[in-house]
Design a protein around this motif. Structure first.
Motif, PDB file in Angstrom:
ATOM      1  N   ILE A 163      63.229  34.091 -30.333  1.00 48.61           N
ATOM      2  CA  ILE A 163      62.429  35.184 -30.897  1.00 48.61           C
ATOM      3  C   ILE A 163      61.352  34.615 -31.823  1.00 48.61           C
ATOM      4  O   ILE A 163      61.635  33.800 -32.703  1.00 48.61           O
ATOM      5  CB  ILE A 163      63.318  36.177 -31.680  1.00 48.61           C
ATOM      6  N   HIS A 164      60.127  35.009 -31.563  1.00 43.42           N
ATOM      7  CA  HIS A 164      58.996  34.664 -32.431  1.00 43.42           C
ATOM      8  C   HIS A 164      58.403  35.985 -32.931  1.00 43.42           C
ATOM      9  O   HIS A 164      58.816  37.060 -32.502  1.00 43.42           O
ATOM     10  CB  HIS A 164      57.921  33.895 -31.662  1.00 43.42           C
ATOM     11  N   SER A 165      57.408  35.883 -33.806  1.00 43.00           N
ATOM     12  CA  SER A 165      56.727  37.093 -34.247  1.00 43.00           C
ATOM     13  C   SER A 165      55.229  36.829 -34.347  1.00 43.00           C
ATOM     14  O   SER A 165      54.797  35.844 -34.952  1.00 43.00           O
ATOM     15  CB  SER A 165      57.282  37.557 -35.596  1.00 43.00           C
ATOM     16  N   GLN A 198      49.860  33.612 -37.519  1.00 44.57           N
ATOM     17  CA  GLN A 198      50.985  32.721 -37.807  1.00 44.57           C
ATOM     18  C   GLN A 198      52.254  33.359 -37.252  1.00 44.57           C
ATOM     19  O   GLN A 198      52.437  34.571 -37.376  1.00 44.57           O
ATOM     20  CB  GLN A 198      51.098  32.533 -39.330  1.00 44.57           C
ATOM     21  N   CYS A 199      53.100  32.543 -36.633  1.00 46.77           N
ATOM     22  CA  CYS A 199      54.400  33.047 -36.213  1.00 46.77           C
ATOM     23  C   CYS A 199      55.146  33.472 -37.474  1.00 46.77           C
ATOM     24  O   CYS A 199      55.167  32.754 -38.470  1.00 46.77           O
ATOM     25  CB  CYS A 199      55.182  31.964 -35.479  1.00 46.77           C
ATOM     26  N   ALA A 200      55.722  34.678 -37.432  1.00 43.15           N
ATOM     27  CA  ALA A 200      56.314  35.229 -38.644  1.00 43.15           C
ATOM     28  C   ALA A 200      57.823  35.428 -38.510  1.00 43.15           C
ATOM     29  O   ALA A 200      58.421  36.203 -39.257  1.00 43.15           O
ATOM     30  CB  ALA A 200      55.632  36.555 -38.997  1.00 43.15           C
ATOM     31  N   GLU A 201      58.433  34.741 -37.552  1.00 42.81           N
ATOM     32  CA  GLU A 201      59.891  34.825 -37.392  1.00 42.81           C
ATOM     33  C   GLU A 201      60.390  33.393 -37.260  1.00 42.81           C
ATOM     34  O   GLU A 201      59.888  32.649 -36.401  1.00 42.81           O
ATOM     35  CB  GLU A 201      60.225  35.627 -36.127  1.00 42.81           C
ATOM     36  N   PHE A 202      61.346  32.996 -38.085  1.00 40.29           N
ATOM     37  CA  PHE A 202      61.796  31.605 -38.030  1.00 40.29           C
ATOM     38  C   PHE A 202      62.300  31.277 -36.623  1.00 40.29           C
ATOM     39  O   PHE A 202      63.180  31.959 -36.102  1.00 40.29           O
ATOM     40  CB  PHE A 202      62.888  31.331 -39.062  1.00 40.29           C
ATOM     41  N   CYS A 203      61.693  30.237 -36.014  1.00 39.03           N
ATOM     42  CA  CYS A 203      61.966  29.954 -34.592  1.00 39.03           C
ATOM     43  C   CYS A 203      62.286  28.495 -34.361  1.00 39.03           C
ATOM     44  O   CYS A 203      62.172  27.996 -33.251  1.00 39.03           O
ATOM     45  CB  CYS A 203      60.764  30.390 -33.764  1.00 39.03           C
ATOM     46  N   GLY A 204      62.672  27.781 -35.399  1.00 38.02           N
ATOM     47  CA  GLY A 204      63.010  26.366 -35.239  1.00 38.02           C
ATOM     48  C   GLY A 204      62.254  25.512 -36.228  1.00 38.02           C
ATOM     49  O   GLY A 204      61.506  26.021 -37.073  1.00 38.02           O
ATOM     50  N   GLN A 206      59.665  23.654 -36.260  1.00 34.33           N
ATOM     51  CA  GLN A 206      58.209  23.667 -36.400  1.00 34.33           C
ATOM     52  C   GLN A 206      57.638  25.085 -36.482  1.00 34.33           C
ATOM     53  O   GLN A 206      56.471  25.321 -36.128  1.00 34.33           O
ATOM     54  CB  GLN A 206      57.566  22.883 -35.251  1.00 34.33           C
ATOM     55  N   HIS A 207      58.462  26.023 -36.926  1.00 33.32           N
ATOM     56  CA  HIS A 207      58.004  27.410 -37.099  1.00 33.32           C
ATOM     57  C   HIS A 207      56.712  27.478 -37.923  1.00 33.32           C
ATOM     58  O   HIS A 207      55.783  28.213 -37.605  1.00 33.32           O
ATOM     59  CB  HIS A 207      59.129  28.209 -37.759  1.00 33.32           C
ATOM     60  N   ALA A 208      56.672  26.668 -38.976  1.00 36.27           N
ATOM     61  CA  ALA A 208      55.492  26.704 -39.864  1.00 36.27           C
ATOM     62  C   ALA A 208      54.240  26.206 -39.151  1.00 36.27           C
ATOM     63  O   ALA A 208      53.124  26.550 -39.528  1.00 36.27           O
ATOM     64  CB  ALA A 208      55.744  25.872 -41.117  1.00 36.27           C
ATOM     65  N   HIS A 209      54.435  25.345 -38.119  1.00 33.79           N
ATOM     66  CA  HIS A 209      53.288  24.829 -37.372  1.00 33.79           C
ATOM     67  C   HIS A 209      53.111  25.599 -36.074  1.00 33.79           C
ATOM     68  O   HIS A 209      52.945  25.023 -35.009  1.00 33.79           O
ATOM     69  CB  HIS A 209      53.460  23.335 -37.082  1.00 33.79           C
ATOM     70  N   MET A 210      53.206  26.907 -36.153  1.00 35.83           N
ATOM     71  CA  MET A 210      52.972  27.735 -34.975  1.00 35.83           C
ATOM     72  C   MET A 210      51.901  28.754 -35.351  1.00 35.83           C
ATOM     73  O   MET A 210      52.158  29.941 -35.535  1.00 35.83           O
ATOM     74  CB  MET A 210      54.274  28.419 -34.540  1.00 35.83           C
ATOM     75  N   ALA A 211      50.697  28.235 -35.492  1.00 33.76           N
ATOM     76  CA  ALA A 211      49.578  29.078 -35.927  1.00 33.76           C
ATOM     77  C   ALA A 211      48.671  29.409 -34.751  1.00 33.76           C
ATOM     78  O   ALA A 211      48.817  28.848 -33.661  1.00 33.76           O
ATOM     79  CB  ALA A 211      48.797  28.374 -37.015  1.00 33.76           C
TER      80      ALA A 211
END
Ligand code: CUA
Length: 330
Positions: A163-165, A198-204, A206-211
């Motif tokens: 799940i991503h956001s 920005q991805c707004a759901e913790f997804c692993g 590299q969640h923070a690097h999912m822009a």
């Protein structure tokens, strides 16, 4: 311990509300409505906060003197009625404000907008396809979304793994991307500019690097971008770039990535057809520069640990050639 005054804390928090990724940026219809509602809610709840504090202090001040007297009874009754009236009025204004915002958004965006973009989330990048760009031609790109200003768009959201956001704060609210499910988000960009999603759901890890880089532009320049993206990849223009092209086609690169107009047609990784036209690489992790491309291919796990890009083992000469080829993919 020294305590920071509340106002200073709020100022610190609000200092983050700026730039290309901002809920107060107001680049889309929902973003603007959200801004207005936020101001309205803050104003009314702030008013009640002050009212409660003042009421309590006044109560304490007059309690001893007026308690039990007829004047005290009258005062208490008036205060109670005033309080009920204020609460009803406050809640009514908030309800009407929310309803009006909702109506404004749904009136401005048709259920079937003229433009549809399908976005599929992957750990940790965005696969983007314009469904009705030009009939019979699919426009596929990655990590960079272009939208025409003033044109309603339907974003269809899917996920390939977890799940991503999807969240572009300046344009609209969040929407989840859930494996096995298709979600929609209707958008109406109202102002040209560059924004950041920005991805707004913790997804692993590299969640923070999912822009996501977002460009909202006039319709004419959006059409030009679309036409350029629909063209096949530019052929290598120098012997070095040709050597890079040959390496990309013969090594692992072509088994994951697609480059239109070449034998590379895999869909596992981001489409590279117009890679060099993008603002960043690795989903907003690094700005698009020659040095960053080099560093990324030389050591993808060092730049973004855990991502699916493997270490290829190119030596320096081969890296230069591959980067020269990729830089020509405008
Ligand atoms: Cu994708 Cu967090």
């Amino acid at each position: 311990m020294t305590r920071l005054p509340a106002g200073l804390c709020l100022a610190g928090l609000l200092a983050g509300c700026g730039g290309t990724q901002s809920m107060t940026g107001g680049g889309g219809l929902q973003g603007e409505q959200f801004n207005r509602l936020f101001t309205l809610f803050m104003g009314i709840t702030g008013f009640f906060y002050v009212l409660v504090i003042v009421g309590m202090l006044a109560g304490i001040a007059i309690r001893g003197r007026a308690a039990g007297t007829e004047r005290g009874e009258r005062l208490a009754r008036t205060a109670l009625l005033g309080w009920i009236a204020a609460v009803v009025l406050g809640l009514t204004v908030l309800t009407v404000g929310s309803y009006a915002s909702e109506r404004r958004v749904s009136a401005a965006i048709p259920a079937r907008p003229p433009l549809e973009v399908q976005i599929t989330a992957n750990q940790w990048w965005w696969d983007i396809t314009y469904k009705n760009a030009v009939p019979a031609n699919e426009l596929r790109t990655a990590n960079e979304l272009h939208l025409p200003v003033g044109v309603p768009v339907k974003v269809t959201l899917k996920s390939n793994d977890v799940i991503h956001s999807f969240w572009i704060p300046s344009l609209a609210g969040k929407q989840d991307l859930i494996p096995g499910r298709v979600n929609d988000l209707l958008l109406l960009p109202t102002r040209t500019g560059q924004f950041r999603g920005q991805c707004a759901e913790f997804c692993g890890t590299q969640h923070a690097h999912m822009a996501l880089d977002v460009t909202v532009e006039p319709v004419a320049s959006f059409r030009r971008w679309q036409q350029a993206q629909l063209a096949p990849a530019a052929p290598p223009s120098t012997p070095l770039a040709q050597a890079g092209h040959d390496l990309v086609m013969s090594q692992q690169c072509a088994s994951c990535h697609a480059i239109a107009g070449t034998p590379a047609s895999a869909r596992f990784g981001p489409d590279l057809t117009h890679l060099a036209s993008r603002r960043s690489i690795a989903a907003g992790t690094l700005p698009m520069t020659r040095g960053h491309l080099y560093a990324w291919i030389a050591d993808p796990q060092g730049v973004k640990p855990g991502n699916n890009m493997p270490y290829i083992g190119f030596d320096s000469a081969k890296l230069h050639a591959v980067v020269a080829y990729l830089q020509g993919l405008k």
